[in-house]
Design a protein around this motif. Structure first.
Motif, mmCIF file in Angstrom:
data_model
loop_
_atom_site.group_PDB
_atom_site.id
_atom_site.type_symbol
_atom_site.label_atom_id
_atom_site.label_comp_id
_atom_site.label_asym_id
_atom_site.label_seq_id
_atom_site.Cartn_x
_atom_site.Cartn_y
_atom_site.Cartn_z
ATOM 1 N N ILE A 47 1.076 -1.103 -0.037
ATOM 2 C CA ILE A 47 0.479 0.261 -0.148
ATOM 3 C C ILE A 47 0.392 1.567 -0.088
ATOM 4 O O ILE A 47 0.397 1.936 -0.854
ATOM 5 N N ALA A 48 1.966 1.252 0.869
ATOM 6 C CA ALA A 48 3.373 2.517 1.115
ATOM 7 C C ALA A 48 3.488 2.966 -0.466
ATOM 8 O O ALA A 48 4.080 3.853 -1.013
ATOM 9 N N TRP A 49 3.937 1.523 -0.882
ATOM 10 C CA TRP A 49 4.823 1.922 -2.369
ATOM 11 C C TRP A 49 3.700 2.298 -3.321
ATOM 12 O O TRP A 49 4.187 2.972 -4.935
ATOM 13 N N THR A 50 2.283 1.793 -3.067
ATOM 14 C CA THR A 50 1.691 2.574 -4.188
ATOM 15 C C THR A 50 0.973 3.337 -3.848
ATOM 16 O O THR A 50 1.521 4.931 -5.428
ATOM 17 N N GLY A 51 0.847 4.246 -2.626
ATOM 18 C CA GLY A 51 1.461 5.418 -2.905
ATOM 19 C C GLY A 51 2.437 6.153 -2.877
ATOM 20 O O GLY A 51 1.847 7.180 -3.761
ATOM 21 N N THR A 52 3.919 5.392 -2.981
ATOM 22 C CA THR A 52 4.825 6.396 -3.604
ATOM 23 C C THR A 52 4.918 6.408 -4.937
ATOM 24 O O THR A 52 5.384 7.505 -5.874
ATOM 25 N N GLY A 53 4.365 5.217 -5.673
ATOM 26 C CA GLY A 53 3.949 5.435 -7.045
ATOM 27 C C GLY A 53 3.066 6.684 -7.683
ATOM 28 O O GLY A 53 2.846 7.067 -8.667
ATOM 29 N N PHE A 54 2.251 6.442 -6.663
ATOM 30 C CA PHE A 54 0.940 7.596 -7.034
ATOM 31 C C PHE A 54 1.790 9.366 -6.821
ATOM 32 O O PHE A 54 1.090 10.250 -7.843
ATOM 33 N N GLY A 55 2.001 9.678 -5.916
ATOM 34 C CA GLY A 55 2.909 10.765 -5.409
ATOM 35 C C GLY A 55 4.331 10.644 -6.954
ATOM 36 O O GLY A 55 4.260 11.657 -7.263
ATOM 37 N N VAL A 56 5.124 10.061 -7.433
ATOM 38 C CA VAL A 56 5.885 10.204 -8.317
ATOM 39 C C VAL A 56 4.743 10.441 -9.582
ATOM 40 O O VAL A 56 4.984 11.454 -10.624
ATOM 41 N N ALA A 57 3.485 9.807 -10.051
ATOM 42 C CA ALA A 57 3.376 9.857 -11.155
ATOM 43 C C ALA A 57 2.311 11.790 -10.545
ATOM 44 O O ALA A 57 2.136 12.226 -11.849
ATOM 45 N N GLY A 58 1.684 11.280 -9.666
ATOM 46 C CA GLY A 58 1.044 13.193 -9.778
ATOM 47 C C GLY A 58 2.815 14.047 -9.306
ATOM 48 O O GLY A 58 2.002 15.651 -10.310
ATOM 49 N N MET A 59 3.850 14.120 -9.399
ATOM 50 C CA MET A 59 4.495 15.228 -9.128
ATOM 51 C C MET A 59 4.557 15.578 -11.129
ATOM 52 O O MET A 59 4.845 16.181 -11.117
ATOM 53 N N ALA A 60 5.229 14.299 -11.706
ATOM 54 C CA ALA A 60 5.631 14.022 -13.299
ATOM 55 C C ALA A 60 4.032 15.290 -13.382
ATOM 56 O O ALA A 60 4.547 15.341 -14.611
ATOM 57 N N LEU A 61 2.898 14.087 -13.323
ATOM 58 C CA LEU A 61 1.852 15.393 -14.324
ATOM 59 C C LEU A 61 1.812 16.739 -13.693
ATOM 60 O O LEU A 61 1.316 17.529 -14.638
#
Length: 172
Positions: A47-61
């Motif tokens: 779950i934490a790694w999924t949150g990190t993935g969303f955070g990185v995607a959000g930063m990139a977008l």
């Protein structure tokens, strides 16, 4: 095998085994582990790694949206904000799961102390405590679900029973 303690209902040691032995037999099979001393909880790492993935995607977008400008940039920026919101939600979910895991780990020794002194009577489909168990142990035969509630409550995580399976039917 340890000595047998007589069942309080039919007063013989016939069909009576320690809860730990019955649990080991049940756990080895595909049957539900109704005599478990604690709930089986999953870790929060995915779950934490999924949150990190969303955070990185959000930063990139958000960065792409700012760099692109115009109508496309606005859409990308807001998609990035949504990804950040999902990241925060995932981190909150992971923190809640880690808190439950910690509570169960801290309470397990107290629950196991009570659990180890219990006996299961297959004939009566119930659990009881040997007479040498402390005064906190209840007298008489308990249903499997009542036994589990008492053990989990001794560990401080009895409120997690809503998520666990209930019932009887311990295999012989």
């Amino acid at each position: 095998m340890p000595e047998t303690v007589p069942c309080p209902r039919h007063q013989t040691g016939e069909d009576v085994r320690p809860v730990s032995v019955v649990y080991a037999d049940v756990f080895a099979g595909d049957e539900a582990d109704l005599l478990s001393p604690r709930p089986v909880l999953k870790t929060a790492d995915r779950i934490a790694w999924t949150g990190t993935g969303f955070g990185v995607a959000g930063m990139a977008l958000a960065w792409s949206g700012t760099a692109a400008g115009g109508g496309t940039g606005t859409v990308l920026f807001w998609c990035g904000i949504v990804c950040f919101a999902y990241a925060l939600a995932m981190y909150g979910w992971a923190a809640a799961r880690r808190a439950r895991l910690t509570r169960v780990q801290r309470g397990a020794p107290a629950a196991l102390a009570l659990w180890r002194d219990a006996w299961y009577c297959q004939r009566c489909d119930g659990v009881f405590f040997s007479p040498r168990t402390g005064s906190d142990a209840p007298d008489g035969l308990l249903s499997v679900s009542e036994f589990r509630h008492r053990v989990w409550s001794a560990g401080g995580y009895g409120d997690l029973l809503g998520a666990a399976p209930t019932g009887h039917g311990i295999p012989g």
